[in-house]
Design a protein around this motif. Structure first.
Motif: not given
Length: 396
Positions: A72-74, A126-131
């Protein structure tokens, strides 16, 4: 009618925003997982960044359906939690002060609110992808903070905190680049010099006189800060026992930035502030009647300032006139006023002034000379030595 020679393109490739949905100012991606529709926030208002993040999510979703398991993306939250955990070691090594960590923590909370939006009913963001964090994200954040009325220094502090968290992500191998380092702060935010416009001597005196009607202790504190250039936290933690017997100089130990060897200590000349000592306690904290926490004192002053503006607006409404917008000077501005007056009174004092103020670099002190060469050039005509002093002569 015969069909056109060139048929219009069909399918997702014809729409660069395919699978994207804009809610408010935030982009979301739509896709199916296990046959169930999904809607995931991309945490950005930049459509180009949203497209990149969408493509990555759809690619990972396709791989998942094919049986390929990907890590899973950090997320931004991972970077924040990892960095804050890392700061515990930095504080233990005395390479970072607890006060600095607290300041970064406030900025990181504000950044998380801006990037992730409102938490769910369980308080989870809500998760925020680093990308999804791009230069456009930083531009949008800086613009929004300016519109909220935040100062340049506050926004720069937030961006520094973001850079620390993102750099932790880079070192951890979660992302390849720290976009906060590539962001041109001078172009989109400015410098603290642009934010430098403290009260003149007459304005400072008028403010102190008005504050005295609300709190004599606050008025005395303000004059003490203007006469010494001390930081608010330094003055609030200054004890009578720190004052030398000659009543000219004071040893500053408490409330000062830490270095690798422990507490940083310096001795300063009190100048005209020594005249205030007879009305201050002879033992313990000099400003014992005020809260020891600088944040509390600043907050109470801010409340008084807003109430003051409210009274002006009510009076204007009663008198049928336009209200006057009262100047919003910060407590920290007294430190800047002291420094500017010192340079005006003695343009050779820069190195002594830097040592007196406790700056770690002379470059920090040089901002006052740059200010006086630019938008502050008129200050020399408003200098009132009969109202306030400046940096005293060197101690012998």
């Amino acid at each position: 009618m015969p069909p056109p020679l060139i048929q219009p393109a069909k399918g997702p490739s014809a729409d660069p925003n395919h699978n994207l949905q804009l809610r408010g100012s935030t982009w979301y991606v739509r896709f199916k997982l296990g046959g169930k529709p999904q809607l995931q926030s991309l945490g950005t208002a930049d459509v180009k960044a949203a497209r990149r993040a969408r493509d990555k999510i759809l690619k990972e979703n396709k791989a998942l359906r094919s049986g390929i398991v990907r890590e899973a993306e950090k997320t931004w939250q991972d970077a924040v939690n990892g960095y804050l955990d890392h700061t515990k070691q930095l504080v233990a090594n005395r390479s970072l002060s607890e006060k600095t960590v607290q300041r970064y923590g406030v900025s990181l909370v504000q950044l998380t609110l801006a990037l992730a939006g409102d938490p769910d009913e369980n308080g989870v963001f809500p998760p925020v992808p680093l990308s999804a964090i791009t230069v456009g994200t930083l531009k949008d954040y800086s613009k929004a903070r300016f519109e909220e009325g935040r100062s340049t220094s506050t926004i720069l502090n937030d961006l520094t905190a973001m850079s620390r968290a993102l750099q932790f992500a880079v070192v951890s191998g979660w992302v390849e680049q720290n976009v906060a380092k590539t962001f041109d702060r001078d172009m989109f935010v400015g410098t603290t010099v642009d934010d430098l416009d403290p009260p003149t001597d007459e304005q400072a005196q008028a403010l102190i006189d008005e504050v005295a009607e609300w709190s004599a202790d606050m008025a005395t504190l303000f004059r003490f800060l203007r006469e010494t250039g001390m930081r608010l936290a330094e003055a609030l933690h200054l004890h009578a026992e720190d004052i030398h017997p000659d009543v000219v100089r004071a040893t500053l130990i408490r409330g000062v930035k830490r270095n690798r060897d422990g507490l940083k200590t310096r001795i300063i000349n009190l100048g005209r502030a020594a005249e205030l000592l007879p009305v201050l306690p002879k033992r313990g904290r000099l400003f014992a009647r005020l809260h020891a926490d600088s944040a509390v004192v600043s907050t109470r002053y801010g409340q008084w300032r807003r109430q003051r503006q409210g009274r002006e607006e009510k009076s204007a409404a009663d008198e049928g006139r336009d209200p006057e917008t009262l100047q919003k000077f910060r407590i920290h501005d007294f430190r800047h006023s002291f420094a500017i007056a010192s340079v005006l009174d003695d343009d050779t004092c820069l190195y002594r002034l830097s040592e007196h103020l406790g700056h770690s670099s002379i470059k920090t002190t040089e901002k006052y000379t740059r200010f006086l060469r630019g938008m502050g050039a008129h200050r020399q005509y408003g200098r009132r030595t009969d109202l306030f002093g400046s940096l005293p002569a060197a101690l012998k």
